[in-house]
Scaffold this motif. Structure first.
Motif, PDB file in Angstrom:
ATOM      1  N   SER A 154       9.261 -46.269  -2.940  1.00  0.00           N
ATOM      2  CA  SER A 154       9.633 -46.840  -4.235  1.00  0.00           C
ATOM      3  C   SER A 154      11.074 -46.499  -4.600  1.00  0.00           C
ATOM      4  CB  SER A 154       8.685 -46.345  -5.334  1.00  0.00           C
ATOM      5  OG  SER A 154       8.868 -44.965  -5.579  1.00  0.00           O
ATOM      6  N   LEU A 155      11.537 -45.314  -4.163  1.00  0.00           N
ATOM      7  CA  LEU A 155      12.910 -44.898  -4.435  1.00  0.00           C
ATOM      8  C   LEU A 155      13.900 -45.479  -3.431  1.00  0.00           C
ATOM      9  CD1 LEU A 155      12.302 -41.106  -5.230  1.00  0.00           C
ATOM     10  CD2 LEU A 155      12.885 -42.903  -6.870  1.00  0.00           C
ATOM     11  N   MET A 184      10.401 -35.831  -8.176  1.00  0.00           N
ATOM     12  CA  MET A 184      11.192 -36.424  -7.094  1.00  0.00           C
ATOM     13  C   MET A 184      12.104 -37.523  -7.634  1.00  0.00           C
ATOM     14  SD  MET A 184      10.665 -34.983  -4.157  1.00  0.00           S
ATOM     15  CE  MET A 184      11.108 -36.226  -2.944  1.00  0.00           C
ATOM     16  N   THR A 185      11.600 -38.317  -8.545  1.00  0.00           N
ATOM     17  CA  THR A 185      12.409 -39.394  -9.128  1.00  0.00           C
ATOM     18  C   THR A 185      13.615 -38.829  -9.871  1.00  0.00           C
ATOM     19  OG1 THR A 185      10.442 -40.795  -9.358  1.00  0.00           O
ATOM     20  CG2 THR A 185      12.378 -41.383 -10.681  1.00  0.00           C
ATOM     21  N   GLY A 186      13.395 -37.743 -10.594  1.00  0.00           N
ATOM     22  CA  GLY A 186      14.472 -37.130 -11.345  1.00  0.00           C
ATOM     23  C   GLY A 186      15.551 -36.536 -10.459  1.00  0.00           C
ATOM     24  N   LYS A 205      16.772 -40.025  -7.678  1.00  0.00           N
ATOM     25  CA  LYS A 205      17.145 -41.366  -8.126  1.00  0.00           C
ATOM     26  C   LYS A 205      18.634 -41.456  -8.380  1.00  0.00           C
ATOM     27  CE  LYS A 205      15.663 -45.052 -11.208  1.00  0.00           C
ATOM     28  NZ  LYS A 205      14.764 -45.439 -12.310  1.00  0.00           N
ATOM     29  N   ASN A 257       1.312 -37.172 -10.371  1.00  0.00           N
ATOM     30  CA  ASN A 257       2.252 -37.658 -11.379  1.00  0.00           C
ATOM     31  C   ASN A 257       3.450 -36.723 -11.548  1.00  0.00           C
ATOM     32  OD1 ASN A 257       0.637 -39.891 -11.866  1.00  0.00           O
ATOM     33  ND2 ASN A 257      -0.463 -38.927 -13.566  1.00  0.00           N
ATOM     34  N   CYS A 275       6.043 -42.691  -2.907  1.00  0.00           N
ATOM     35  CA  CYS A 275       7.143 -42.296  -3.787  1.00  0.00           C
ATOM     36  C   CYS A 275       8.487 -42.582  -3.131  1.00  0.00           C
ATOM     37  CB  CYS A 275       7.011 -40.818  -4.140  1.00  0.00           C
ATOM     38  SG  CYS A 275       8.347 -40.167  -5.176  1.00  0.00           S
ATOM     39  N   LEU A 276       8.652 -42.170  -1.875  1.00  0.00           N
ATOM     40  CA  LEU A 276       9.916 -42.383  -1.175  1.00  0.00           C
ATOM     41  C   LEU A 276      10.209 -43.862  -1.000  1.00  0.00           C
ATOM     42  CD1 LEU A 276       9.782 -39.595   1.583  1.00  0.00           C
ATOM     43  CD2 LEU A 276      10.812 -39.508  -0.700  1.00  0.00           C
ATOM     44  N   ILE A 299       5.798 -37.151  -8.467  1.00  0.00           N
ATOM     45  CA  ILE A 299       6.588 -38.383  -8.552  1.00  0.00           C
ATOM     46  C   ILE A 299       7.690 -38.251  -9.596  1.00  0.00           C
ATOM     47  CG2 ILE A 299       6.520 -40.832  -9.172  1.00  0.00           C
ATOM     48  CD1 ILE A 299       3.698 -40.913  -7.959  1.00  0.00           C
ATOM     49  N   LYS A 300       7.355 -37.685 -10.746  1.00  0.00           N
ATOM     50  CA  LYS A 300       8.337 -37.497 -11.813  1.00  0.00           C
ATOM     51  C   LYS A 300       9.464 -36.580 -11.355  1.00  0.00           C
ATOM     52  CE  LYS A 300       8.813 -35.902 -16.606  1.00  0.00           C
ATOM     53  NZ  LYS A 300       8.092 -35.332 -17.795  1.00  0.00           N
TER      54      LYS A 300
END
Length: 210
Positions: A115-116, A205-207, A210, A199, A112-113, A202-203
């Protein structure tokens, strides 16, 4: 060159004599593999100091397949030998080069990290490994007294990196409960990636990142 505050922080971890039952201080000289854990944690914390992270994610406690072997929260041995974040110049150590330990949650976190392209400082609400019956193959949630103890250590780390309380993200309910006493904590929490939480983690952390 190692930072003095970080050296003092690690020394405090190593010398901590706690009286909790079924808890393993993974940084104590009395613990098998602690030299590797201390080495890896030192390298990680000094690198993060260079990166000047804005955010911090806080988990519950070291897992028996992840941080217990690597010394770094949310990180397995497999991560530190395969992820570009830990390149060879940092001289990371593992116990068995032919078979590095792997942990599903650690893999999810680092994927996850990566990808961000963002790397917050990582720590745990309780810094040592709490276990049920056997320290080599079990985990348990830290209890109220352990979380209270862990808060003092967590605050030291927050101070070293000058992380604002509103930029601290709890990973899991126990971590969120521990952080709820922080005056400026905004209540940011994401689902722990374990137990089919990938899921949602990830959702979340992305929110937030990002």
């Amino acid at each position: 060159m190692a930072n003095k505050e970080i050296e003092d922080f690690i020394t405090d971890l190593q010398n901590c004599e706690q009286n909790f039952s079924d808890v393993e201080n993974i940084y104590s000289p009395k613990t098998e593999g602690s030299e590797n854990n201390v080495n890896n944690l030192r390298l990680y914390l000094n690198k993060m100091l260079e990166l000047k992270p804005k955010y911090m994610i806080v988990g519950e406690a070291p897992g028996y397949r992840g941080c217990r072997w690597s010394g770094i929260p949310f990180t397995s041995e497999k991560i530190i030998v395969t992820n570009d974040f830990f390149n060879k110049k940092y001289k990371i150590r593992i116990r068995n080069g032919k078979k590095p330990q792997s942990e599903a949650s650690a893999t999810i976190v680092w994927n996850c990290l990566d990808s961000l392209g963002l790397y917050p400082l990582m720590w745990n609400a309780f810094p040592f490994h709490p276990y049920k019956n056997n320290k080599t193959n079990s985990n348990r949630y830290p209890n109220k007294d352990e979380l209270k103890f862990g808060e003092k250590i967590l605050r030291k780390l927050i101070s070293i990196y000058s992380i604002s309380d509103e930029n601290i993200i709890a990973v899991g309910k126990k971590a969120e409960k521990s952080l709820s006493s922080f005056q400026g904590f905004s209540g940011k929490e994401v689902r722990h990636p374990a137990n089919n939480g990938k899921n949602e983690f990830i959702k979340g952390m992305t929110g937030l990142l990002k």
